[in-house]
Motif scaffolding. Structure first.
Motif, PDB file in Angstrom:
ATOM      1  N   LEU A 114      -2.953   5.174  -8.725  1.00  0.00           N
ATOM      2  CA  LEU A 114      -1.974   4.667  -9.700  1.00  0.00           C
ATOM      3  C   LEU A 114      -0.587   4.702  -9.066  1.00  0.00           C
ATOM      4  CD1 LEU A 114      -3.248   6.786 -12.730  1.00  0.00           C
ATOM      5  CD2 LEU A 114      -3.699   4.357 -12.346  1.00  0.00           C
ATOM      6  N   ARG A 184      -5.229  13.513  -2.782  1.00  0.00           N
ATOM      7  CA  ARG A 184      -4.381  12.531  -3.469  1.00  0.00           C
ATOM      8  C   ARG A 184      -4.800  12.413  -4.935  1.00  0.00           C
ATOM      9  NH1 ARG A 184      -3.407   8.283  -5.877  1.00  0.00           N
ATOM     10  NH2 ARG A 184      -5.623   8.244  -6.320  1.00  0.00           N
ATOM     11  N   LEU A 187      -3.914  15.630  -6.858  1.00  0.00           N
ATOM     12  CA  LEU A 187      -2.475  15.693  -7.162  1.00  0.00           C
ATOM     13  C   LEU A 187      -2.109  14.730  -8.286  1.00  0.00           C
ATOM     14  CD1 LEU A 187      -0.898  15.830  -3.595  1.00  0.00           C
ATOM     15  CD2 LEU A 187      -0.741  17.604  -5.347  1.00  0.00           C
ATOM     16  N   GLU A 188      -2.705  13.554  -8.238  1.00  0.00           N
ATOM     17  CA  GLU A 188      -2.400  12.561  -9.264  1.00  0.00           C
ATOM     18  C   GLU A 188      -2.818  13.053 -10.646  1.00  0.00           C
ATOM     19  OE1 GLU A 188      -2.686   8.286  -8.329  1.00  0.00           O
ATOM     20  OE2 GLU A 188      -4.281   8.300  -9.806  1.00  0.00           O
TER      21      GLU A 188
ATOM     22  N   TYR B  45      -3.693  -1.230  -4.186  1.00  0.00           N
ATOM     23  CA  TYR B  45      -4.155   0.161  -4.256  1.00  0.00           C
ATOM     24  C   TYR B  45      -4.059   0.849  -2.892  1.00  0.00           C
ATOM     25  CZ  TYR B  45      -5.943  -1.648  -8.623  1.00  0.00           C
ATOM     26  OH  TYR B  45      -6.046  -2.250  -9.831  1.00  0.00           O
ATOM     27  N   ARG B  48      -0.530   1.602  -2.071  1.00  0.00           N
ATOM     28  CA  ARG B  48      -0.134   2.855  -2.744  1.00  0.00           C
ATOM     29  C   ARG B  48      -0.674   4.067  -1.996  1.00  0.00           C
ATOM     30  NH1 ARG B  48      -1.722   1.110  -8.837  1.00  0.00           N
ATOM     31  NH2 ARG B  48       0.049  -0.276  -9.182  1.00  0.00           N
ATOM     32  N   GLN B  52       1.579   7.030  -0.651  1.00  0.00           N
ATOM     33  CA  GLN B  52       1.414   8.354  -1.249  1.00  0.00           C
ATOM     34  C   GLN B  52       0.955   9.374  -0.208  1.00  0.00           C
ATOM     35  OE1 GLN B  52      -1.173   7.418  -4.539  1.00  0.00           O
ATOM     36  NE2 GLN B  52       0.464   6.392  -5.677  1.00  0.00           N
ATOM     37  N   ILE B  56       2.749  12.906   0.484  1.00  0.00           N
ATOM     38  CA  ILE B  56       2.039  14.194   0.475  1.00  0.00           C
ATOM     39  C   ILE B  56       2.304  14.958   1.781  1.00  0.00           C
ATOM     40  CG2 ILE B  56      -0.238  15.304   0.405  1.00  0.00           C
ATOM     41  CD1 ILE B  56      -1.143  12.875  -1.349  1.00  0.00           C
TER      42      ILE B  56
END
Lengths: 194, 92
Positions: A114, A184, A187-188, B45, B48, B52, B56
């Motif tokens: 997301l 990931r 965490l989300e 996706y 992303r 991300q 991290i």
């Protein structure tokens, strides 16, 4: 004050570093007794080798490195990464089914990343992040943890990790990939969107 | 056949995310880089995921220090005393 010379103070080690080294060991081995033994061994080895301590290094870095080597020996003795190839193939299907369409490799809608909207303007609460990342590492399959942690926390190079853990580059990337997909997602679910 | 395989693998998100991580680690081949580039053009996706993943990593740099300043676990007093004793009285 001369910052270059750091003198070892073994009498203060337990007070200053015991909880830190123990917490670090616990993240890496997920077992209280083992972590306790490893910390004890670290302090005693360090004490015996205190004459080999080099000025310019820090006491903390030095002790952390000794612990790191103890933990790698522990993984080797326990053969944690011995059957990593068969582990990977046995669990491949389960991993795929959770995140990807097994026919075309597309993200499954319920697992697709997301947008992390709040992150751009919000000040990241690092304390919170640190707690959640530790929780997410605990939830990770134990076979993935050693390699992921070596990369993520110790920031070791991939070639060195393959050598130290005696794994092939191809298995290394599969482990890093699975671990990152899991982290990931964890965490989300637990942080960015809550 | 080569083109067919290229197209088939280019749209595979499982493979694309793995390639993103190889890129991050500086271990991507040119062919893989091309595949990933095309994939990311089409796949929000995986774009992303790549972004991300680097967030991290960046946040992860502080974890070791935070474990030092605020250890989440405590070594038992018994173990601490035991170690302290061995350091204070070596050889006993």
């Amino acid at each position: 004050m001369n910052m270059e010379v750091e003198i070892l103070k073994p009498g203060d080690w337990v007070k200053t570093y015991a909880d830190y080294l123990y917490s670090l060991a616990l993240i890496k081995v997920s077992n209280k007794e083992t972590a306790e033994d490893l910390v004890q061994e670290t302090f005693l080895s360090a004490f015996k080798a205190k004459d080999s301590f080099k000025n310019g290094s820090s006491e903390k870095t030095w002790l952390t490195a000794i612990l790191k080597n103890k933990i790698i020996d522990h993984y080797r003795k326990k053969d944690i990464l011995k059957d990593v190839s068969s582990y990977i193939s046995e669990t491949n299907k389960g991993f795929d089914e959770h995140f990807f369409d097994t026919h075309n490799g597309h993200w499954l809608m319920e697992s697709a990343p997301l947008a992390w909207k709040e992150l751009a303007d919000a000040k990241v609460n690092l304390n919170e992040f640190n707690k959640i990342i530790q929780y997410c590492i605990q939830k990770m399959p134990t076979k993935l943890v050693p390699v992921f942690v070596a990369k993520f926390l110790d920031e070791a190079e991939s070639d060195l990790i393959c050598k130290e853990f005696n794994i092939t580059p191809s298995n290394y990337w599969v482990i890093i990939h699975r671990a990152k997909v899991l982290i990931r997602s964890c965490l989300e679910k637990n942080w960015f969107l809550s | 056949m080569k083109i067919y395989l290229f197209r088939k693998t280019v749209f595979d998100c499982k493979q694309a995310t793995l390639l993103s991580l190889k890129k991050e680690g500086g271990k991507i081949t040119i062919m893989e880089r091309v595949k990933l580039f095309y994939h990311l053009l089409y796949c929000v996706y995986c774009r992303r995921f790549e972004k991300q993943s680097s967030i991290i990593n960046h946040l992860g740099e502080g974890v070791i220090n935070s474990i030092f300043t605020d250890p989440p676990h405590t070594l038992s007093d018994k173990a601490k005393e035991n170690i302290q004793q061995q350091i204070d009285n070596p050889g006993q």
